[in-house]
Write a protein that holds these residues in place. Sequence first.
Motif, PDB file in Angstrom:
ATOM      1  N   UNK A 243     -40.853   2.020  54.208  1.00 33.78           N
ATOM      2  CA  UNK A 243     -40.934   1.143  55.012  1.00 33.78           C
ATOM      3  C   UNK A 243     -42.478   0.697  55.603  1.00 33.78           C
ATOM      4  N   UNK A 244     -41.856  -0.177  56.554  1.00 31.04           N
ATOM      5  CA  UNK A 244     -43.553  -0.333  57.026  1.00 31.04           C
ATOM      6  C   UNK A 244     -43.984   0.154  58.362  1.00 31.04           C
ATOM      7  N   UNK A 249     -44.457   2.003  64.036  1.00 33.70           N
ATOM      8  CA  UNK A 249     -44.265   1.350  65.768  1.00 33.70           C
ATOM      9  C   UNK A 249     -43.228   2.069  66.600  1.00 33.70           C
ATOM     10  N   UNK A 250     -42.208   1.819  65.532  1.00 35.12           N
ATOM     11  CA  UNK A 250     -40.740   1.526  66.715  1.00 35.12           C
ATOM     12  C   UNK A 250     -39.906   2.816  66.856  1.00 35.12           C
ATOM     13  N   UNK A 251     -40.802   3.742  65.648  1.00 38.26           N
ATOM     14  CA  UNK A 251     -40.618   5.313  65.447  1.00 38.26           C
ATOM     15  C   UNK A 251     -41.844   6.001  66.284  1.00 38.26           C
ATOM     16  N   UNK A 253     -43.151   5.367  69.069  1.00 34.80           N
ATOM     17  CA  UNK A 253     -42.730   4.521  70.712  1.00 34.80           C
ATOM     18  C   UNK A 253     -41.055   5.223  70.928  1.00 34.80           C
ATOM     19  N   UNK A 254     -40.412   5.322  70.034  1.00 37.61           N
ATOM     20  CA  UNK A 254     -39.279   5.835  70.397  1.00 37.61           C
ATOM     21  C   UNK A 254     -39.035   7.364  70.250  1.00 37.61           C
ATOM     22  N   UNK A 255     -39.269   7.851  69.310  1.00 34.02           N
ATOM     23  CA  UNK A 255     -40.175   9.226  69.267  1.00 34.02           C
ATOM     24  C   UNK A 255     -40.856   9.884  71.023  1.00 34.02           C
ATOM     25  N   UNK A 256     -41.903   9.515  71.093  1.00 36.59           N
ATOM     26  CA  UNK A 256     -42.627   9.851  71.825  1.00 36.59           C
ATOM     27  C   UNK A 256     -41.493   9.600  73.621  1.00 36.59           C
ATOM     28  N   UNK A 257     -40.500   8.751  73.533  1.00 37.91           N
ATOM     29  CA  UNK A 257     -39.570   8.643  74.537  1.00 37.91           C
ATOM     30  C   UNK A 257     -38.802   9.752  74.441  1.00 37.91           C
ATOM     31  N   UNK A 258     -37.967  10.331  73.609  1.00 37.04           N
ATOM     32  CA  UNK A 258     -37.308  11.599  73.003  1.00 37.04           C
ATOM     33  C   UNK A 258     -38.473  13.016  73.909  1.00 37.04           C
ATOM     34  N   UNK A 290     -32.373   0.085  63.492  1.00 35.57           N
ATOM     35  CA  UNK A 290     -32.292  -1.068  63.959  1.00 35.57           C
ATOM     36  C   UNK A 290     -33.264  -0.813  63.364  1.00 35.57           C
ATOM     37  N   UNK A 291     -34.358  -0.584  64.122  1.00 37.76           N
ATOM     38  CA  UNK A 291     -35.927  -0.901  63.174  1.00 37.76           C
ATOM     39  C   UNK A 291     -36.254  -0.908  61.635  1.00 37.76           C
ATOM     40  N   UNK A 292     -35.965   0.274  61.765  1.00 35.72           N
ATOM     41  CA  UNK A 292     -35.582   0.071  59.679  1.00 35.72           C
ATOM     42  C   UNK A 292     -34.987  -1.377  59.137  1.00 35.72           C
ATOM     43  N   UNK A 293     -34.117  -0.873  59.995  1.00 40.57           N
ATOM     44  CA  UNK A 293     -33.553  -2.454  59.365  1.00 40.57           C
ATOM     45  C   UNK A 293     -33.911  -3.986  59.501  1.00 40.57           C
ATOM     46  N   UNK A 294     -34.976  -3.924  60.624  1.00 39.41           N
ATOM     47  CA  UNK A 294     -35.716  -5.067  61.025  1.00 39.41           C
ATOM     48  C   UNK A 294     -37.132  -4.792  59.861  1.00 39.41           C
TER      49      UNK A 294
END
Length: 304
Positions: A243-244, A249-251, A253-258, A290-294
């Motif tokens: 992935x790119x 970026x999504x991973x 941000x989401x990981x920081x939230x978790x 969803x980020x993986x797919x986008x």
Amino acid sequence: MLTKEFGDTDVSRAGRWRDYYQLTKPGVVRLLVFTAVVGMFLATPGMVPWDVLLFGSLGIALASASGAAVNHVFDQRVDAAMARTSNRPLPTGRVSERDALAFAFALGIAGLGILALLVNVLTAALTFVSLIGYAVIYTVYLKRATSQNIVIGGAAGAAPPLLGWAAVQNEVSGYALLLFLIIFTWTPPHFWALAVARKREYEKAGIPMLPVTHGEQVTKSFIVYYTILLVIVTLLPYLTGMSGRLYLSGAVLLGGGFLYYALRLKRAPGNDTAMNTFAYSISYLTALFSFLLLDHYIPVIWPQ
């Protein structure tokens, strides 16, 4: 009078169908099928063939629903002892054990048959292994045998993206195993957050969940450790070239939230924080895939 009788019959039938629908754990199945569909799309640079997408999704959904129904049967006594699950169809007697098993068997045969005949044998075989892993090995043995039940048993729940990949490619690649690893690592902090909130219920039911056997503070520490490991694992799709930057970026941000929720849970008493962490973990996995797919398609118009 006749109108009333027919109306009562319709209501009764609707309620019965709702009970059987509840046996399939539809919320869980939706998430499993979603990750499987993402696995399908990641397995090809273009579009997934319509027949593979349709029959693969249907077969995986039916097999997952079968495992859920079997879980209801074996866990009915445990469910009866827990407030969260005491109103399920089997503990209340709205559906009999025999009917639930027949329903589960029919779903499993239909799902595996669709996969074997209309997708490929490899996907059917992997789905069967996953079904046995969840419905029998985890539900019957691991759940009652060890406080690490969810760690070991999480392999079954991590299989759907691998199944989706196999449905398209008729093989299991390193990238497919990486998707499996993400969900496998996500499962413990996700489920332990719920276990912290429901500790007394699990204790009453005699299930050796980690908060019951080792205490809440130990469990909360493990949630933090596994969340850190999850953040690291979710960087691998970018580091391996799968992935790119959009996904990265999504991973992050989401990981920081978790991690924020995990650390907050570590410091905070009470069930509200545990349930908030549990709820976020579900949204987290949906958003991450969803980020993986986008990211899989957007780089065509957004160069790295």
